[in-house]
Design an enzyme around this catalytic site. Structure first.
Site, PDB file in Angstrom:
ATOM      1  N   ASN A 191      49.938  46.542  46.077  1.00  0.00           N
ATOM      2  CA  ASN A 191      49.034  45.986  47.100  1.00  0.00           C
ATOM      3  C   ASN A 191      49.347  44.500  47.227  1.00  0.00           C
ATOM      4  O   ASN A 191      48.962  43.702  46.380  1.00  0.00           O
ATOM      5  CB  ASN A 191      47.576  46.205  46.679  1.00  0.00           C
ATOM      6  CG  ASN A 191      46.610  45.551  47.658  1.00  0.00           C
ATOM      7  OD1 ASN A 191      47.007  45.136  48.759  1.00  0.00           O
ATOM      8  ND2 ASN A 191      45.348  45.448  47.265  1.00  0.00           N
ATOM      9  N   GLY A 247      42.934  39.886  39.448  1.00  0.00           N
ATOM     10  CA  GLY A 247      43.496  38.542  39.621  1.00  0.00           C
ATOM     11  C   GLY A 247      43.055  37.568  38.547  1.00  0.00           C
ATOM     12  O   GLY A 247      43.243  36.360  38.675  1.00  0.00           O
ATOM     13  N   GLY A 304      48.986  41.153  41.906  1.00  0.00           N
ATOM     14  CA  GLY A 304      49.908  40.040  41.638  1.00  0.00           C
ATOM     15  C   GLY A 304      51.274  40.468  41.111  1.00  0.00           C
ATOM     16  O   GLY A 304      52.303  39.962  41.558  1.00  0.00           O
ATOM     17  N   LYS A 346      48.237  42.395  49.369  1.00  0.00           N
ATOM     18  CA  LYS A 346      47.134  41.576  49.901  1.00  0.00           C
ATOM     19  C   LYS A 346      47.663  40.696  51.048  1.00  0.00           C
ATOM     20  O   LYS A 346      48.561  41.129  51.762  1.00  0.00           O
ATOM     21  CB  LYS A 346      46.463  40.788  48.774  1.00  0.00           C
ATOM     22  CG  LYS A 346      46.107  41.720  47.588  1.00  0.00           C
ATOM     23  CD  LYS A 346      45.253  41.089  46.539  1.00  0.00           C
ATOM     24  CE  LYS A 346      44.951  42.112  45.437  1.00  0.00           C
ATOM     25  NZ  LYS A 346      44.032  41.615  44.428  1.00  0.00           N
ATOM     26  N   HIS A 351      38.484  48.163  49.223  1.00  0.00           N
ATOM     27  CA  HIS A 351      38.929  47.223  48.178  1.00  0.00           C
ATOM     28  C   HIS A 351      37.817  46.210  47.911  1.00  0.00           C
ATOM     29  O   HIS A 351      37.106  45.799  48.832  1.00  0.00           O
ATOM     30  CB  HIS A 351      40.220  46.525  48.624  1.00  0.00           C
ATOM     31  CG  HIS A 351      40.855  45.779  47.494  1.00  0.00           C
ATOM     32  ND1 HIS A 351      40.408  44.545  47.084  1.00  0.00           N
ATOM     33  CD2 HIS A 351      41.874  46.114  46.668  1.00  0.00           C
ATOM     34  CE1 HIS A 351      41.142  44.152  46.041  1.00  0.00           C
ATOM     35  NE2 HIS A 351      42.033  45.083  45.773  1.00  0.00           N
ATOM     36  N   GLU A 366      37.861  43.140  47.510  1.00  0.00           N
ATOM     37  CA  GLU A 366      37.946  41.922  48.330  1.00  0.00           C
ATOM     38  C   GLU A 366      37.376  42.175  49.724  1.00  0.00           C
ATOM     39  O   GLU A 366      36.765  41.289  50.329  1.00  0.00           O
ATOM     40  CB  GLU A 366      39.403  41.428  48.371  1.00  0.00           C
ATOM     41  CG  GLU A 366      39.798  40.816  47.031  1.00  0.00           C
ATOM     42  CD  GLU A 366      41.261  40.987  46.655  1.00  0.00           C
ATOM     43  OE1 GLU A 366      42.082  41.303  47.526  1.00  0.00           O
ATOM     44  OE2 GLU A 366      41.569  40.804  45.464  1.00  0.00           O
ATOM     45  N   SER A 373      44.796  43.293  37.055  1.00  0.00           N
ATOM     46  CA  SER A 373      45.713  42.606  36.139  1.00  0.00           C
ATOM     47  C   SER A 373      46.650  43.565  35.409  1.00  0.00           C
ATOM     48  O   SER A 373      46.949  43.358  34.224  1.00  0.00           O
ATOM     49  CB  SER A 373      44.925  41.722  35.156  1.00  0.00           C
ATOM     50  OG  SER A 373      44.217  40.721  35.877  1.00  0.00           O
ATOM     51  N   GLU A 412      38.891  49.711  40.056  1.00  0.00           N
ATOM     52  CA  GLU A 412      39.304  48.318  39.889  1.00  0.00           C
ATOM     53  C   GLU A 412      38.080  47.478  39.524  1.00  0.00           C
ATOM     54  O   GLU A 412      37.335  47.038  40.413  1.00  0.00           O
ATOM     55  CB  GLU A 412      39.900  47.779  41.193  1.00  0.00           C
ATOM     56  CG  GLU A 412      41.125  48.519  41.661  1.00  0.00           C
ATOM     57  CD  GLU A 412      42.001  47.639  42.555  1.00  0.00           C
ATOM     58  OE1 GLU A 412      43.152  47.416  42.192  1.00  0.00           O
ATOM     59  OE2 GLU A 412      41.512  47.154  43.595  1.00  0.00           O
TER      60      GLU A 412
HETATM   61  P1  13P Z   1      45.761  42.092  40.404  1.00  0.00           P
HETATM   62  O1  13P Z   1      46.776  43.098  39.917  1.00  0.00           O
HETATM   63  O2  13P Z   1      46.365  40.845  40.984  1.00  0.00           O
HETATM   64  O3  13P Z   1      44.690  41.849  39.411  1.00  0.00           O
HETATM   65  O4  13P Z   1      45.035  42.797  41.678  1.00  0.00           O
HETATM   66  C1  13P Z   1      44.529  44.065  41.518  1.00  0.00           C
HETATM   67  C2  13P Z   1      44.154  44.567  42.859  1.00  0.00           C
HETATM   68  O5  13P Z   1      43.203  44.102  43.455  1.00  0.00           O
HETATM   69  C3  13P Z   1      44.989  45.620  43.440  1.00  0.00           C
HETATM   70  O6  13P Z   1      44.394  46.165  44.562  1.00  0.00           O
END
Ligand code: 13P
Length: 261
Positions: free
Chosen positions: A10, A177, A238, A12, A98, A100, A216, A171
């Site tokens: 992903n 993140g 990430g 983002k 998600h 976010e 993460s 998640e």
């Molecule tokens: P990270 O792997 O950066 O923590 O993000 C996880 C995420 O939100 C995947 O959708």
């Protein structure tokens, strides 16, 4: 129907077209050297505007998905992209709900539920994200919180739609993140609760849904996480932005618990 393994990148709001298409070529070339066991798929979720270029760059080892999809198919909804528009450019899957989207763009359970229903009925596959904030984890209400999100998101879904096109991603918000990964046992426990919920709701079809972990995930923790019996794959943020760490995570899943060099 058996559980499938899936690893999703992903990106983002990152990665312009040139970098996106190089990533696709690099990861597909890397996958040529990874013996992917049957039942393991690998996908990338670029921004909407990079989807068509990524699709043109695909050689066929990866699939693509959108990071979001509208609850409605078309109409006077400025800025929205509906399921039919994704299908029109050859995209057959989307991430929905998600954290976010929920926290920064105010998507509530009702909207997430409408998105899931509309995407599945249009024929898309859906990766439905759920996960508790830190306060719920600290108050030990995390399981009720996540099962409540699932209940709301799947309220309108009947058992016939709970097929391989429905994937759940757990998640925990506090792990996204932050570099703070859920302990493998914590993630496994929640995945088990999600599987019990799906099984009660949809019977055998629910029990066999793929449940991904996100938050993460890195090459260094992927092997430990995937060794947990209830974890079927990952939604990676990430660590998916560069081809090599992402491939290392895929290798960990492919070798089921052992990261290959
Ligand atoms: P990270 O792997 O950066 O923590 O993000 C996880 C995420 O939100 C995947 O959708």
């Amino acid at each position: 129907m058996t559980r499938q393994r899936l690893v999703v990148a992903n990106w983002k709001q990152n990665t312009l077209t040139a970098a996106a298409t190089s990533w696709i070529r690099a990861v597909e070339a890397g996958l040529d050297n990874v013996p992917l066991p049957a039942g393991l798929s690998v996908a990338a979720a670029p921004s909407y505007v990079a989807l068509a270029a990524c699709r043109a760059a695909l050689a066929g080892r990866l699939t693509l998905m959108a990071q979001n999809v509208a609850a409605q198919d078309s109409g006077a909804f400025t800025g929205e992209v509906g399921p039919g528009m994704l299908i029109d450019v050859g995209i057959h899957a989307a991430i929905v709900g998600h954290s976010e989207r929920r926290s920064l763009f105010h998507e509530d359970d009702d909207l997430v539920g409408r998105k899931v229903a509309s995407a599945l009925s249009a024929g898309l596959s859906v990766v439905l994200c759920v996960g508790e904030p830190l306060a719920a984890r600290e108050a030990e209400t995390h399981e009720a919180f996540v099962l409540g999100q699932l209940e709301a998101a799947l309220a309108g879904i009947d058992v016939s739609a709970a097929d391989a096109r429905l994937v759940i991603a757990y998640e925990p918000v506090w792990a996204i993140g932050t570099g703070r990964t859920a302990q493998p046992e914590q993630a496994n426990e929640m995945h088990g609760a999600i599987r019990t919920f799906l099984s009660n709701r949809f019977g055998a079809a629910g029990r066999d849904r793929s449940i991904l972990y996100g938050g993460s995930v890195k090459p260094l923790n992927a092997a430990q996480l995937i060794a947990q019996p209830e974890i079927d794959g990952f939604l990676v943020g990430g660590a998916s932005l560069l081809a090599e760490p992402f491939l290392a995570i895929v290798r960990a899943v492919a070798s089921d618990g052992t990261v290959s060099p």
